[in-house]
Design a protein around this motif. Structure first.
Motif, short mmCIF file in Angstrom:
data_model
loop_
_atom_site.label_atom_id
_atom_site.label_comp_id
_atom_site.label_asym_id
_atom_site.label_seq_id
_atom_site.Cartn_x
_atom_site.Cartn_y
_atom_site.Cartn_z
N ALA A 107 21.07 55.62 34.07
CA ALA A 107 19.80 56.22 33.63
C ALA A 107 20.05 57.55 32.92
O ALA A 107 19.41 57.87 31.92
CB ALA A 107 18.87 56.41 34.81
N ARG A 108 21.01 58.33 33.43
CA ARG A 108 21.34 59.61 32.78
C ARG A 108 21.85 59.37 31.36
O ARG A 108 21.45 60.05 30.42
CB ARG A 108 22.43 60.34 33.58
N ARG A 109 22.72 58.35 31.20
CA ARG A 109 23.26 58.05 29.86
C ARG A 109 22.14 57.62 28.91
O ARG A 109 22.09 58.06 27.76
CB ARG A 109 24.29 56.91 29.94
N ARG A 110 21.26 56.75 29.41
CA ARG A 110 20.15 56.28 28.55
C ARG A 110 19.20 57.43 28.19
O ARG A 110 18.73 57.53 27.06
CB ARG A 110 19.36 55.18 29.26
N ALA A 111 18.93 58.30 29.17
CA ALA A 111 18.00 59.41 28.93
C ALA A 111 18.54 60.33 27.84
O ALA A 111 17.78 60.90 27.07
CB ALA A 111 17.75 60.18 30.23
N LYS A 112 19.85 60.46 27.77
CA LYS A 112 20.47 61.29 26.73
C LYS A 112 20.26 60.66 25.35
O LYS A 112 20.08 61.36 24.36
CB LYS A 112 21.97 61.43 26.99
#
Ligand code: DC
Length: 215
Positions: A148-153
């Protein structure tokens, strides 16, 4: 035919790994998720309901797709940005669960590789359904918070909470659908990319491939 299959959930690092592998091996790269997104976009663009099975199936059969490395054309319209937008992202799981849509797109994926003598394909069912005889199958995972952190970036207009909730919803839909759900092929190399840098993952996969070829 030299086929490398890269499967795994959203945010596991598939695209980065698949692109780097394709470049290193001199093969072409196909993002099959972009194809499901493009069909979803085409249905929405024509004012149709992506949840209606007949509409989605007819669109999948008739739509002209040009899935490039950095550009996606849908019936000649540049939909590169739109296919990653919230509308398509919300509706794509329903389209990807449609058996007739899958049949059509799987056939197009096989034809794509046949015309090129192989390639690196990323998706959810490449090693299990599309190319069960792939030379190498890699299944990438990472823990949900990191994905989720990668996608949010990547999607700068949505906050972490929204992205995490959407990812969890899509994980559940993709893994629990009846037709070709997301799962590891029995003979896939499973790599948990949590906390790993992608360069390292690419280097290990290339080493594996060399081992396979030499051995
Ligand atoms: O990888 P992505 O998030 O762009 O994929 C979009 C959707 O398409 C996702 O919900 C899973 C689905 N998909 C699929 O069912 N089979 C594939 N081979 C690729 C993607």
């Amino acid at each position: 035919m030299r086929v490398i299959a890269i499967d795994g959930p959203a945010g596991s690092g598939k695209s980065t790994v698949a692109r780097a592998l394709a470049a290193a091996l001199g093969l072409q790269y196909l993002d099959t998720g972009a194809m499901y997104r493009a069909v979803t976009f085409a249905v929405l663009r024509s004012g149709g309901d992506p949840g209606d099975p007949d509409t989605a199936a007819a669109t999948a059969r008739s739509v002209e797709l040009d899935i490039g490395l950095d550009r996606v054309l849908v019936d000649g319209f540049d939909a590169t940005l739109e296919i990653r937008g919230p509308e398509v992202t919300r509706a794509v799981s329903a389209v990807a669960a449609n058996p007739a849509v899958r049949r059509e797109l799987v056939a197009r994926q096989r034809e794509w590789a046949r015309q090129r003598g192989g390639g690196v394909l990323e998706g959810r069912d490449i090693g299990t359904v599309v190319f069960p005889d792939a030379e190498l199958k890699v299944y990438l995972t990472a823990d949900p918070a990191e994905r989720a952190r990668r996608r949010a970036k990547e999607v700068t207009d949505l906050d972490y909470e929204t992205v995490a909730a959407d990812l969890a919803r899509r994980d559940a839909l993709d893994s629990n659908r009846e037709v070709d759900p997301l799962m590891e092929a029995g003979d896939a190399v499973v790599v948990d990319t949590t906390g790993l840098d992608i360069e390292g993952v690419v280097t290990s996969v290339l080493a594996l491939l060399k081992e396979n070829t030499d051995g």
